[in-house]
Design a protein around this motif. Sequence first.
Motif, PDB file in Angstrom:
ATOM      1  N   LYS A 158      -3.775   6.052  73.044  1.00 51.09           N
ATOM      2  CA  LYS A 158      -4.574   6.503  71.744  1.00 51.09           C
ATOM      3  C   LYS A 158      -3.839   6.097  70.678  1.00 51.09           C
ATOM      4  CE  LYS A 158      -7.983   7.994  69.216  1.00 51.09           C
ATOM      5  NZ  LYS A 158      -9.026   7.424  68.857  1.00 51.09           N
ATOM      6  N   PRO A 160      -3.255   5.662  66.471  1.00 52.07           N
ATOM      7  CA  PRO A 160      -3.640   6.373  65.242  1.00 52.07           C
ATOM      8  C   PRO A 160      -4.525   5.758  64.314  1.00 52.07           C
ATOM      9  CG  PRO A 160      -1.567   5.399  64.950  1.00 52.07           C
ATOM     10  CD  PRO A 160      -1.765   5.438  66.467  1.00 52.07           C
ATOM     11  N   SER A 161      -5.234   6.392  63.426  1.00 58.11           N
ATOM     12  CA  SER A 161      -6.471   5.850  62.739  1.00 58.11           C
ATOM     13  C   SER A 161      -6.002   4.644  62.137  1.00 58.11           C
ATOM     14  CB  SER A 161      -7.116   6.782  62.048  1.00 58.11           C
ATOM     15  OG  SER A 161      -7.671   8.000  63.003  1.00 58.11           O
ATOM     16  N   TRP A 162      -5.038   4.820  61.330  1.00 50.77           N
ATOM     17  CA  TRP A 162      -4.467   3.837  60.542  1.00 50.77           C
ATOM     18  C   TRP A 162      -4.280   2.340  61.344  1.00 50.77           C
ATOM     19  CZ3 TRP A 162       0.166   1.575  61.331  1.00 50.77           C
ATOM     20  CH2 TRP A 162       1.285   2.329  61.974  1.00 50.77           C
ATOM     21  N   GLU A 164      -5.743   1.363  64.172  1.00 48.07           N
ATOM     22  CA  GLU A 164      -7.044   0.887  64.588  1.00 48.07           C
ATOM     23  C   GLU A 164      -7.761   0.144  63.431  1.00 48.07           C
ATOM     24  OE1 GLU A 164      -8.590   3.711  67.972  1.00 48.07           O
ATOM     25  OE2 GLU A 164      -9.218   3.941  66.228  1.00 48.07           O
ATOM     26  N   ILE A 165      -7.455   0.698  62.289  1.00 53.19           N
ATOM     27  CA  ILE A 165      -8.087   0.030  61.243  1.00 53.19           C
ATOM     28  C   ILE A 165      -7.416  -1.377  60.675  1.00 53.19           C
ATOM     29  CG2 ILE A 165      -8.430   0.228  58.449  1.00 53.19           C
ATOM     30  CD1 ILE A 165      -8.751   3.256  58.827  1.00 53.19           C
ATOM     31  N   ILE A 219     -12.326   0.213  70.188  1.00 53.59           N
ATOM     32  CA  ILE A 219     -11.689   0.347  68.863  1.00 53.59           C
ATOM     33  C   ILE A 219     -12.589   0.163  67.800  1.00 53.59           C
ATOM     34  CG2 ILE A 219      -9.900  -0.169  67.123  1.00 53.59           C
ATOM     35  CD1 ILE A 219      -8.187  -1.304  69.282  1.00 53.59           C
ATOM     36  N   ASN A 222     -15.148   3.287  67.973  1.00 53.55           N
ATOM     37  CA  ASN A 222     -14.511   4.603  67.207  1.00 53.55           C
ATOM     38  C   ASN A 222     -14.459   4.462  65.757  1.00 53.55           C
ATOM     39  OD1 ASN A 222     -14.064   5.213  69.805  1.00 53.55           O
ATOM     40  ND2 ASN A 222     -11.929   4.516  70.069  1.00 53.55           N
ATOM     41  N   ASN A 223     -14.482   3.284  65.231  1.00 49.80           N
ATOM     42  CA  ASN A 223     -14.345   3.164  63.785  1.00 49.80           C
ATOM     43  C   ASN A 223     -15.495   2.317  63.229  1.00 49.80           C
ATOM     44  OD1 ASN A 223     -11.444   4.040  62.989  1.00 49.80           O
ATOM     45  ND2 ASN A 223     -11.370   3.042  64.869  1.00 49.80           N
TER      46      ASN A 223
END
Length: 575
Positions: A158, A160-162, A164-165, A219, A222-223
């Motif tokens: 997994k 982190p969100s940053w 994936e962005i 990915i 999820n975003n």
Amino acid sequence: MTTDTTPQTAAPAQRGPAPTALLYAVIGGSLLTIVSAFLAWTWTDEFPGDLTYYGSPAGLQFLSLVGAALTAVHALAALGVKGFRWLTPAGSRKAVWLLSLGTFAATWFTVVSICWVLGGVVNLEPGAYVALVGSLVPALAAYKIPDDAHKAAAPARKLPSWAEILIIAAVFAVGLFVVTYGIDTDDKEPQLFVAYLIVVLFASVALLRSGLVERLQTITANNRQVTLIGTMAAAVAFPFIQQSGDTYTLIAVNILIFATVALGLNVVVGLAGLLDLGYVAFLGVGAYTAALVSGAASSAFGVQFPFWAAVLTGALASLVFGVVIGAPTLRLRGDYLAIVTLGFGEIFRIAMGNLDGVSGPKITNGPNGIPNIPHLEFFGYNFGESHVVFGVTLGAYANYYLLMLVVMAFVIVIFTRAANSRIGRSWVAIREDETAATAMGINGFRVKLIAFALGATLAGLAGTIQAHVNTTVVPENYVFAGPVPPNSAFLLAAVILGGMGTVRGPILGAALLFLIPAKLSFLQDYQLLGFGIALILLMRFRPEGLIANKRAKLEYHDDTADQGPTDLATAKAGA
């Protein structure tokens, strides 16, 4: 008498050369191809692209370099080198082989083209021979790598969100560069565009086989909001990074118009299952209506509606025609409906040619059409004039490109909302089995008429913009089949090629079917032949289209035959 029940060990299969040695051969050959890109491939600049320089790769050499670099890094991933293993989540050797094959095809195509254009191998420089050998070695070595040469990578951890962005942003940046590179290829260098298609085709299939695309889809799922914003940002950025002004932005505008009309046809064919062979007529209805009410000098009405009124009038006219044509014909099915819609398309074209004041009332100016259509103007913003935005000068076609992005976004929202609604599920039921759907209480005629009317409205909406982009409307633009899209045959093919019932499929199909003829105009006489061969191959190897939904995959590929009953039921339920 005793029976030996000891399990027998199968003899190991012959695997040929060690996979590691083959992968090193792939890497070595790829590095040789990269080096060749910095050498001269021919001695004269008479060959398009000028491949005579040392240390400065031209466009064709750059494509070989990129293909070789991708092959090398995927071979490193196959070897399990730390930092590269994420490139092959599926652990398939097919990715390495496809990339090496694509590099080989693009490189050899370039060298053969040099010999063909300049008249013999005498025109080749040492760099060309290095490229031939360098691209051949990885293709042969990768082909001999066994399927189990490397194991699948461990499940992705997994992020982190940053992170994936950042990945999503990088993917969109690369995608924007690839698309822009293809559209911006010089029309005087058709070899460059052909090599570009070869590299992109093999690279796309390789990324699918490697499992990287599936991981990226996870990915983006999820975003979703970030992905949507990134999509719009990349699309809006296209005209701002054009170095040649509006030269190639016109191609992008026409692709958006073509794709928008294909999405409208996707409602009729992809969701409702109605074979419409005269759909381009609705595009013509919107275009002619907008031309007649937008203040053209040759308009028979002599009126000039504002932007919003002209667009609504064109869409409404197409809606009316859709209902008028659909009401008496949608009780037909299959081939009979296809013949009737084909007749409507031809009647529209002939009627527009006869309304010239001689054969009929003077409304459309006959075969000469309606020229000099004024450009749109919205709140004082004239789309036909250049404007400076953020320090970048946007020409007329860039203005219409941005407008078509808004129109396409609107059409996508309408399509997705309709497809996921109760009426959308009724369309799918009618498409799958109209008799069963009627038995379950669905009013088949009403449901089909709504699909026909909605598809016609969306086509008319795009037609209003097309009339102002081209500044003229003539009957020859709206035929069933012809060398220049959009026409009914190409629109139908775009939906089938891309994937019926999806959003991205028709957009991709329309982009390919418009861009390839626009760039390879020298093959215009053989365009329909190549188009037919491509469709035959597609129907044989991927009948569900380039981008298919889950239902189509289950229908066309029996990949679940070896699953248990529970797994098969779960797969179908997920469709």
